[in-house]
Design a protein around this motif. Structure first.
Motif, PDB file in Angstrom:
ATOM      1  N   ILE A   1     -52.139  37.785 -32.040  1.00  0.00           N
ATOM      2  CA  ILE A   1     -53.051  38.633 -32.111  1.00  0.00           C
ATOM      3  C   ILE A   1     -54.286  38.234 -30.942  1.00  0.00           C
ATOM      4  O   ILE A   1     -54.599  37.143 -30.916  1.00  0.00           O
ATOM      5  CB  ILE A   1     -53.975  38.759 -33.624  1.00  0.00           C
ATOM      6  CG1 ILE A   1     -52.946  39.027 -34.606  1.00  0.00           C
ATOM      7  CG2 ILE A   1     -55.013  39.712 -33.753  1.00  0.00           C
ATOM      8  CD1 ILE A   1     -52.314  40.273 -34.660  1.00  0.00           C
ATOM      9  N   ASP A   2     -54.674  39.383 -30.237  1.00  0.00           N
ATOM     10  CA  ASP A   2     -55.694  39.175 -29.214  1.00  0.00           C
ATOM     11  C   ASP A   2     -56.659  40.302 -29.203  1.00  0.00           C
ATOM     12  O   ASP A   2     -55.891  41.480 -28.820  1.00  0.00           O
ATOM     13  CB  ASP A   2     -54.962  38.729 -27.757  1.00  0.00           C
ATOM     14  CG  ASP A   2     -56.019  38.240 -26.868  1.00  0.00           C
ATOM     15  OD1 ASP A   2     -57.043  37.722 -27.232  1.00  0.00           O
ATOM     16  OD2 ASP A   2     -55.632  38.398 -25.531  1.00  0.00           O
ATOM     17  N   ASP A   3     -57.614  40.333 -29.206  1.00  0.00           N
ATOM     18  CA  ASP A   3     -58.762  41.326 -28.992  1.00  0.00           C
ATOM     19  C   ASP A   3     -58.357  42.527 -29.829  1.00  0.00           C
ATOM     20  O   ASP A   3     -58.296  43.651 -29.531  1.00  0.00           O
ATOM     21  CB  ASP A   3     -58.639  41.640 -27.717  1.00  0.00           C
ATOM     22  CG  ASP A   3     -60.386  42.372 -27.330  1.00  0.00           C
ATOM     23  OD1 ASP A   3     -61.236  42.260 -27.905  1.00  0.00           O
ATOM     24  OD2 ASP A   3     -60.045  42.970 -26.289  1.00  0.00           O
ATOM     25  N   GLY A   4     -58.280  42.157 -31.217  1.00  0.00           N
ATOM     26  CA  GLY A   4     -57.877  43.476 -32.256  1.00  0.00           C
ATOM     27  C   GLY A   4     -56.454  43.935 -31.875  1.00  0.00           C
ATOM     28  O   GLY A   4     -56.221  45.209 -32.429  1.00  0.00           O
ATOM     29  N   ALA A   5     -55.568  43.409 -31.199  1.00  0.00           N
ATOM     30  CA  ALA A   5     -54.438  44.144 -31.048  1.00  0.00           C
ATOM     31  C   ALA A   5     -53.083  42.851 -31.198  1.00  0.00           C
ATOM     32  O   ALA A   5     -53.414  41.812 -30.920  1.00  0.00           O
ATOM     33  CB  ALA A   5     -54.195  44.641 -29.794  1.00  0.00           C
ATOM     34  N   THR A   6     -51.898  43.438 -31.372  1.00  0.00           N
ATOM     35  CA  THR A   6     -50.815  42.669 -31.422  1.00  0.00           C
ATOM     36  C   THR A   6     -49.989  42.576 -30.329  1.00  0.00           C
ATOM     37  O   THR A   6     -49.769  43.842 -29.660  1.00  0.00           O
ATOM     38  CB  THR A   6     -49.846  43.012 -32.659  1.00  0.00           C
ATOM     39  OG1 THR A   6     -48.736  41.966 -32.689  1.00  0.00           O
ATOM     40  CG2 THR A   6     -49.368  44.117 -32.624  1.00  0.00           C
TER      41      THR A   6
ATOM     42  N   THR B   1     -49.519  45.770 -25.689  1.00  0.00           N
ATOM     43  CA  THR B   1     -50.364  45.490 -26.736  1.00  0.00           C
ATOM     44  C   THR B   1     -50.407  46.701 -27.885  1.00  0.00           C
ATOM     45  O   THR B   1     -50.414  47.836 -27.312  1.00  0.00           O
ATOM     46  CB  THR B   1     -51.658  44.934 -26.744  1.00  0.00           C
ATOM     47  OG1 THR B   1     -52.483  46.068 -25.695  1.00  0.00           O
ATOM     48  CG2 THR B   1     -51.808  43.807 -25.742  1.00  0.00           C
ATOM     49  N   LEU B   2     -50.770  46.537 -29.107  1.00  0.00           N
ATOM     50  CA  LEU B   2     -50.771  47.631 -29.904  1.00  0.00           C
ATOM     51  C   LEU B   2     -52.204  47.554 -30.717  1.00  0.00           C
ATOM     52  O   LEU B   2     -52.141  46.415 -31.578  1.00  0.00           O
ATOM     53  CB  LEU B   2     -49.375  47.891 -31.074  1.00  0.00           C
ATOM     54  CG  LEU B   2     -49.618  48.529 -32.404  1.00  0.00           C
ATOM     55  CD1 LEU B   2     -49.738  50.095 -31.878  1.00  0.00           C
ATOM     56  CD2 LEU B   2     -48.616  48.231 -33.488  1.00  0.00           C
ATOM     57  N   PRO B   3     -53.040  48.240 -30.710  1.00  0.00           N
ATOM     58  CA  PRO B   3     -54.302  48.052 -31.285  1.00  0.00           C
ATOM     59  C   PRO B   3     -54.098  48.257 -32.834  1.00  0.00           C
ATOM     60  O   PRO B   3     -53.001  49.269 -33.205  1.00  0.00           O
ATOM     61  CB  PRO B   3     -55.188  49.178 -30.988  1.00  0.00           C
ATOM     62  CG  PRO B   3     -54.363  49.755 -29.560  1.00  0.00           C
ATOM     63  CD  PRO B   3     -53.041  49.422 -29.579  1.00  0.00           C
ATOM     64  N   LEU B   4     -54.360  47.406 -33.743  1.00  0.00           N
ATOM     65  CA  LEU B   4     -54.281  47.437 -35.237  1.00  0.00           C
ATOM     66  C   LEU B   4     -55.427  47.937 -35.938  1.00  0.00           C
ATOM     67  O   LEU B   4     -56.475  47.686 -35.464  1.00  0.00           O
ATOM     68  CB  LEU B   4     -54.161  45.873 -35.769  1.00  0.00           C
ATOM     69  CG  LEU B   4     -52.695  45.049 -35.025  1.00  0.00           C
ATOM     70  CD1 LEU B   4     -52.743  43.614 -35.514  1.00  0.00           C
ATOM     71  CD2 LEU B   4     -51.696  45.982 -35.672  1.00  0.00           C
TER      72      LEU B   4
ATOM     73  N   LEU C   1     -56.275  44.157 -39.700  1.00  0.00           N
ATOM     74  CA  LEU C   1     -57.087  43.132 -39.074  1.00  0.00           C
ATOM     75  C   LEU C   1     -57.960  42.288 -40.008  1.00  0.00           C
ATOM     76  O   LEU C   1     -57.962  41.140 -39.655  1.00  0.00           O
ATOM     77  CB  LEU C   1     -58.038  43.651 -37.804  1.00  0.00           C
ATOM     78  CG  LEU C   1     -57.326  43.866 -36.531  1.00  0.00           C
ATOM     79  CD1 LEU C   1     -58.156  44.623 -35.689  1.00  0.00           C
ATOM     80  CD2 LEU C   1     -56.619  42.576 -35.826  1.00  0.00           C
TER      81      LEU C   1
END
Length: 171
Positions: free
Chosen positions: A79-84, A103-106, A111
């Protein structure tokens, strides 16, 4: 035939590795052996560096376990910056290839639970009711309505990480 050690037993990751190797080196060009090895990072890594370290550690541990292989491959999701996303690390005896996936924003509700200490896979299983979703389509499959899957996104990153192994300019 290339002997490839997958530093994971996760079917979604193994499928990505197999597809990518066959696309680059030809169908039937490799045999994949899956091994369970430690990443040396938390179950749910946070940040690019911790996630990449997990993939590198898995390759190192897979090499120690199966030193006679031609390639060792690890895919570590984080997880980085709100995304997987994931890091793919591939090594042979001469070199290393690495690539970061898309990346996929979660969603915030997912989160929150992950930041509270739960791993993304179990959180997504609770949300969807799909057991072991991380070994299947993953959050990527759910939130893209099946247009992409965990395996399809990892597949691209494996292709990218393989670039140094079949292009002489990298050597």
């Amino acid at each position: 035939m290339h002997q490839v050690v997958s530093a994971t037993t996760n079917p979604a990751k193994i499928q990505a590795i197999l597809r990518a190797f066959e696309e680059i080196f030809g169908e039937g060009s490799c045999h994949i052996e899956a091994v369970a090895v430690e990443s040396g990072v938390p179950e749910q890594p946070f940040g690019s560096e911790e996630t990449r370290a997990g993939a590198r550690n898995r390759v190192l541990n897979a090499k120690a376990l199966r030193s006679d292989a031609d390639f060792w491959v690890a895919i570590e999701a984080g997880i980085d910056d709100g995304a997987t996303f994931s890091w793919v690390v591939i090594e042979n005896r001469e070199q290393r290839g690495e690539a970061r996936s898309a990346t996929l924003p979660l969603p915030a509700i997912i989160l929150e639970k992950v930041r509270a200490g739960e791993a993304l896979g179990p959180v997504m299983s609770q949300y969807t009711g799909i057991d072991e979703i991380g070994r299947k389509e993953g959050a990527i499959g759910v939130f893209t309505a099946g247009a992409l899957t965990r395996s399809s996104v990892y597949h691209q990153a494996v292709i990218l990480a393989l670039s140094p192994f079949h292009n002489a300019i990298y050597r």
